[in-house]
Design a protein around this motif. Sequence first.
Motif, short mmCIF file in Angstrom:
data_model
loop_
_atom_site.label_atom_id
_atom_site.label_comp_id
_atom_site.label_asym_id
_atom_site.label_seq_id
_atom_site.Cartn_x
_atom_site.Cartn_y
_atom_site.Cartn_z
N SER A 1 20.55 10.87 -10.73
CA SER A 1 21.82 11.19 -10.08
C SER A 1 23.01 10.86 -10.98
N VAL A 2 22.91 9.73 -11.68
CA VAL A 2 23.99 9.34 -12.60
C VAL A 2 24.12 10.35 -13.73
N VAL A 3 22.98 10.75 -14.29
CA VAL A 3 23.00 11.74 -15.38
C VAL A 3 23.60 13.06 -14.89
N ALA A 4 23.20 13.49 -13.69
CA ALA A 4 23.74 14.74 -13.14
C ALA A 4 25.25 14.65 -12.94
N ALA A 5 25.71 13.52 -12.40
CA ALA A 5 27.15 13.34 -12.18
C ALA A 5 27.92 13.37 -13.49
N LEU A 6 27.37 12.73 -14.53
CA LEU A 6 28.03 12.72 -15.83
C LEU A 6 28.07 14.12 -16.44
N LEU A 7 26.99 14.87 -16.30
CA LEU A 7 26.96 16.23 -16.84
C LEU A 7 27.98 17.12 -16.14
N VAL A 8 28.04 17.03 -14.83
CA VAL A 8 29.02 17.83 -14.08
C VAL A 8 30.44 17.43 -14.47
N MET A 9 30.66 16.13 -14.67
CA MET A 9 31.99 15.67 -15.07
C MET A 9 32.37 16.21 -16.45
N VAL A 10 31.41 16.20 -17.38
CA VAL A 10 31.68 16.71 -18.73
C VAL A 10 32.02 18.20 -18.68
N VAL A 11 31.27 18.96 -17.90
CA VAL A 11 31.56 20.39 -17.77
C VAL A 11 32.93 20.60 -17.15
N GLY A 12 33.28 19.78 -16.15
CA GLY A 12 34.60 19.89 -15.54
C GLY A 12 35.71 19.60 -16.52
N ILE A 13 35.54 18.56 -17.34
CA ILE A 13 36.55 18.23 -18.36
C ILE A 13 36.67 19.36 -19.38
N ALA A 14 35.53 19.91 -19.80
CA ALA A 14 35.57 21.03 -20.74
C ALA A 14 36.29 22.22 -20.13
N GLY A 15 36.07 22.46 -18.84
CA GLY A 15 36.75 23.57 -18.17
C GLY A 15 38.26 23.38 -18.16
N ARG A 16 38.70 22.14 -17.89
CA ARG A 16 40.14 21.87 -17.88
C ARG A 16 40.76 22.01 -19.27
N LEU A 17 40.02 21.57 -20.29
CA LEU A 17 40.53 21.69 -21.66
C LEU A 17 40.66 23.15 -22.08
N VAL A 18 39.65 23.95 -21.73
CA VAL A 18 39.71 25.37 -22.05
C VAL A 18 40.84 26.05 -21.29
N ASP A 19 41.00 25.70 -20.03
CA ASP A 19 42.08 26.28 -19.22
C ASP A 19 43.44 25.92 -19.81
N ARG A 20 43.59 24.67 -20.24
CA ARG A 20 44.86 24.25 -20.85
C ARG A 20 45.10 24.96 -22.17
N ALA A 21 44.03 25.16 -22.96
CA ALA A 21 44.17 25.85 -24.24
C ALA A 21 44.55 27.31 -24.04
N MET A 22 44.16 27.88 -22.89
CA MET A 22 44.51 29.27 -22.60
C MET A 22 45.88 29.41 -21.95
N GLY A 23 46.57 28.27 -21.79
CA GLY A 23 47.91 28.34 -21.24
C GLY A 23 48.00 28.06 -19.76
N GLY A 24 46.91 27.61 -19.16
CA GLY A 24 46.93 27.32 -17.73
C GLY A 24 47.73 26.06 -17.45
N ARG A 25 48.28 25.98 -16.25
CA ARG A 25 49.07 24.82 -15.84
C ARG A 25 48.24 23.94 -14.91
N PRO A 26 48.36 22.61 -15.03
CA PRO A 26 47.60 21.73 -14.14
C PRO A 26 48.05 21.90 -12.69
N ALA A 27 47.06 21.82 -11.78
CA ALA A 27 47.38 22.02 -10.36
C ALA A 27 48.18 20.83 -9.82
#
Length: 292
Positions: free
Chosen positions: A266-292
């Motif tokens: 469960s801990v590994v799964a939570a960390l993996l989901v968190m890493v994907v979420g962080i990567a998604g936010r970084l990509v969104d920011r690099a594409m010019g997206g604004r934080p919610a």
Amino acid sequence: MDSFRDKIVPVTSILLGVVVVWYVMAVILNAPFQRDLDRRANQTPGIVEFIGKTLVQPKPTLPAPHQVAVNFLENTFLRSITSNRSLVYNAWVTLSSTLLGFAFGTALGIVIAVGIVHVATLDRSLMPWIITSQTIPILAVAPMIIVVLAAVGITGLIPKALISTYLSFFPVAVGMVKGLRSPELTHLDLMHTYNASASQTFWKLRVPASVPFLFTSMKVAVAASLVGAIVGELPTGAVAGIGAKLLAGAYYSQTIDIWSALVAGSVVAALLVMVVGIAGRLVDRAMGGRPA
């Protein structure tokens, strides 16, 4: 501060409720065995003493939360990471096949989604089969994959990764199909007005619009990939990995080890989901997206 409190208080309340119910169920499920032990030893403990005994059994039917926590901390922080009993070592073994299967599944899902969106025949013929494939239990598919690949000399990491791929490509494919089709008709008409080619429309409109859908589906896919890696370790008789820890615990009735391995997963799964979420936010920011 209020926003932080609104997030922490409900989660903490639910967690405390789960722990309380867990302790109650541990007492109820461990009580029959404890009564049998007391009867054989000619002991008649009081209620408090009896409850205490049910919560410290070495091989309980349902281990208490503190037993799982102690086992988890001991096997995570107090053992060498090269030890077969280390949860860090076993988690890494499972994680390696998880990441490889997740990479395969993400790539396959994207390719399938692009084909479905651009080829009407694939949309009508391939999509139903993709959905049908997910109705087959993974426990039935995993042994077949292991046996077939072993017959051609492929063992080790690849079979487990392919099982992870089987589970992870579906959410990516579905999410990307929805994302690639998310641009509004007016935006597509505008691209046609600018005389954009199909490839320009794809890269400049469809792909940017699909990125949020992609990372949302990848969160589901990475968790499914971990499940696939664990399931893939079961029919292989693996000696390392979270699945191997679950098997060993089942063989020797080490229920505390089983629950500790589940917590590690469960801990590994939570960390993996968190890493994907962080990567998604970084990509969104690099594409010019604004934080919610």
